[in-house]
Motif scaffolding. Structure first.
Motif, PDB file in Angstrom:
ATOM      1  N   ASN A   1       2.177  -1.623   6.193  1.00  0.00           N
ATOM      2  CA  ASN A   1       2.199  -2.277   4.889  1.00  0.00           C
ATOM      3  C   ASN A   1       1.646  -1.360   3.804  1.00  0.00           C
ATOM      4  N   ILE A   2       0.620  -0.594   4.135  1.00  0.00           N
ATOM      5  CA  ILE A   2       0.063   0.358   3.178  1.00  0.00           C
ATOM      6  C   ILE A   2       1.074   1.476   2.902  1.00  0.00           C
ATOM      7  N   PHE A   3       1.731   1.953   3.948  1.00  0.00           N
ATOM      8  CA  PHE A   3       2.641   3.078   3.785  1.00  0.00           C
ATOM      9  C   PHE A   3       3.941   2.727   3.068  1.00  0.00           C
ATOM     10  N   ILE A   4       4.285   1.454   2.976  1.00  0.00           N
ATOM     11  CA  ILE A   4       5.501   1.073   2.254  1.00  0.00           C
ATOM     12  C   ILE A   4       5.419   1.536   0.805  1.00  0.00           C
ATOM     13  N   SER A   5       4.341   1.191   0.130  1.00  0.00           N
ATOM     14  CA  SER A   5       4.237   1.596  -1.283  1.00  0.00           C
ATOM     15  C   SER A   5       4.054   3.104  -1.420  1.00  0.00           C
ATOM     16  N   ILE A   6       3.399   3.711  -0.439  1.00  0.00           N
ATOM     17  CA  ILE A   6       3.244   5.167  -0.480  1.00  0.00           C
ATOM     18  C   ILE A   6       4.609   5.832  -0.426  1.00  0.00           C
ATOM     19  N   PHE A   7       5.467   5.396   0.486  1.00  0.00           N
ATOM     20  CA  PHE A   7       6.791   5.996   0.608  1.00  0.00           C
ATOM     21  C   PHE A   7       7.670   5.680  -0.599  1.00  0.00           C
ATOM     22  N   VAL A   8       7.500   4.496  -1.183  1.00  0.00           N
ATOM     23  CA  VAL A   8       8.256   4.162  -2.392  1.00  0.00           C
ATOM     24  C   VAL A   8       7.873   5.122  -3.519  1.00  0.00           C
TER      25      VAL A   8
ATOM     26  N   ARG B   1       7.235  -4.869  -2.992  1.00  0.00           N
ATOM     27  CA  ARG B   1       7.156  -6.278  -2.605  1.00  0.00           C
ATOM     28  C   ARG B   1       8.427  -6.720  -1.878  1.00  0.00           C
ATOM     29  N   VAL B   2       9.580  -6.257  -2.356  1.00  0.00           N
ATOM     30  CA  VAL B   2      10.837  -6.626  -1.696  1.00  0.00           C
ATOM     31  C   VAL B   2      10.856  -6.095  -0.270  1.00  0.00           C
ATOM     32  N   ILE B   3      10.503  -4.834  -0.108  1.00  0.00           N
ATOM     33  CA  ILE B   3      10.521  -4.238   1.238  1.00  0.00           C
ATOM     34  C   ILE B   3       9.483  -4.903   2.128  1.00  0.00           C
ATOM     35  N   SER B   4       8.262  -5.041   1.648  1.00  0.00           N
ATOM     36  CA  SER B   4       7.205  -5.579   2.501  1.00  0.00           C
ATOM     37  C   SER B   4       7.451  -7.042   2.845  1.00  0.00           C
ATOM     38  N   TYR B   5       7.965  -7.830   1.911  1.00  0.00           N
ATOM     39  CA  TYR B   5       8.200  -9.237   2.185  1.00  0.00           C
ATOM     40  C   TYR B   5       9.494  -9.460   2.967  1.00  0.00           C
ATOM     41  N   TYR B   6      10.602  -8.953   2.433  1.00  0.00           N
ATOM     42  CA  TYR B   6      11.883  -9.248   3.064  1.00  0.00           C
ATOM     43  C   TYR B   6      12.085  -8.512   4.379  1.00  0.00           C
ATOM     44  N   LEU B   7      11.604  -7.296   4.489  1.00  0.00           N
ATOM     45  CA  LEU B   7      11.708  -6.581   5.753  1.00  0.00           C
ATOM     46  C   LEU B   7      10.923  -7.302   6.838  1.00  0.00           C
TER      47      LEU B   7
ATOM     48  N   GLY C   1      -1.331  -1.837  13.287  1.00  0.00           N
ATOM     49  CA  GLY C   1      -0.079  -1.149  12.967  1.00  0.00           C
ATOM     50  C   GLY C   1       0.655  -1.812  11.812  1.00  0.00           C
ATOM     51  N   GLN C   2       0.659  -3.128  11.797  1.00  0.00           N
ATOM     52  CA  GLN C   2       1.312  -3.859  10.713  1.00  0.00           C
ATOM     53  C   GLN C   2       0.621  -3.589   9.381  1.00  0.00           C
ATOM     54  N   ARG C   3      -0.682  -3.563   9.381  1.00  0.00           N
ATOM     55  CA  ARG C   3      -1.428  -3.316   8.141  1.00  0.00           C
ATOM     56  C   ARG C   3      -1.218  -1.882   7.638  1.00  0.00           C
ATOM     57  N   VAL C   4      -1.224  -0.923   8.556  1.00  0.00           N
ATOM     58  CA  VAL C   4      -0.998   0.475   8.168  1.00  0.00           C
ATOM     59  C   VAL C   4       0.430   0.633   7.627  1.00  0.00           C
TER      60      VAL C   4
ATOM     61  N   PHE D   1      -2.527   6.889  -0.786  1.00  0.00           N
ATOM     62  CA  PHE D   1      -3.149   6.100   0.275  1.00  0.00           C
ATOM     63  C   PHE D   1      -4.420   5.422  -0.240  1.00  0.00           C
ATOM     64  N   ILE D   2      -5.205   6.155  -0.998  1.00  0.00           N
ATOM     65  CA  ILE D   2      -6.451   5.595  -1.547  1.00  0.00           C
ATOM     66  C   ILE D   2      -6.134   4.478  -2.546  1.00  0.00           C
TER      67      ILE D   2
END
Length: 175
Positions: free
Chosen positions: A71-78, A138-144, A66-69, A91-92
């Motif tokens: 993490n992938i979706f953070i940049s997708i949503f951005v 990076r800000v969202i994935s790291y700081y969140l 779940g954490q890895r998925v 996603f790809i």
């Protein structure tokens, strides 16, 4: 292999070390043979612990997945928040970035992530957008992640402290 087939791994490791010793690449053969033993034994012991706690393994694997998925979706949503792009394409792209940055053996992997992000996302986006989206990602994935772990740790220790205090009250009240 170390977890399930210790004898095969040790035999292979011993063979490689003996070969390297014969061609004078490895000097202290016994030191390296004991390292093989230690590593294989550590993996074997970990596997034994996993087998004892089978109920714990599945939730841990699911949480990690779940954490890895996420993490992938953070940049997708951005990217989706700023552009109209196909979610499957994003996603790809992000899967390639994550896979590449996880397999390049650089401590932390930040440089690898950024290099891959800039190069792979250039297939769909202009450079200015890529840099901004990478920074936001990076800000969202790291700081969140950091904030969630901080909150979890504080709550965990508060609950643990209360349980200990309650046990002490019950023990001292009964005497």
């Amino acid at each position: 292999m170390c977890m399930c087939y210790q004898a095969i791994v040790k035999k292979g490791g011993y063979g490689i070390i003996k070969l390297l010793h014969k061609i004078k690449i490895v000097r202290k053969k016994e030191k390296w043979l004991s390292k093989v033993d230690n590593i294989v034994d550590k993996y074997s012991n970990c596997y034994s612990e996993f087998k004892k706690q089978k109920r714990t393994l599945l939730p841990v694997i699911l949480c990690n997945l779940g954490q890895r998925v996420a993490n992938i979706f953070i940049s997708i949503f951005v990217c989706l928040s700023a552009t109209k792009c196909n979610i499957l394409d994003l996603f790809i792209l992000q899967s390639f970035v994550i896979l590449g940055s996880n397999t390049i053996p650089i401590p932390g992997g930040a440089v690898a992530f950024e290099f891959l992000y800039l190069n792979i996302y250039s297939l769909l986006f202009v450079d200015e957008f890529i840099v901004i989206s990478m920074m936001v990602t990076r800000v969202i994935s790291y700081y969140l992640s950091l904030i969630i772990c901080f909150i979890y740790t504080i709550v965990y220790h508060m609950i643990k402290k209360r349980k200990i205090e309650n046990k002490n009250v019950i023990i001292s009240g009964g005497m």
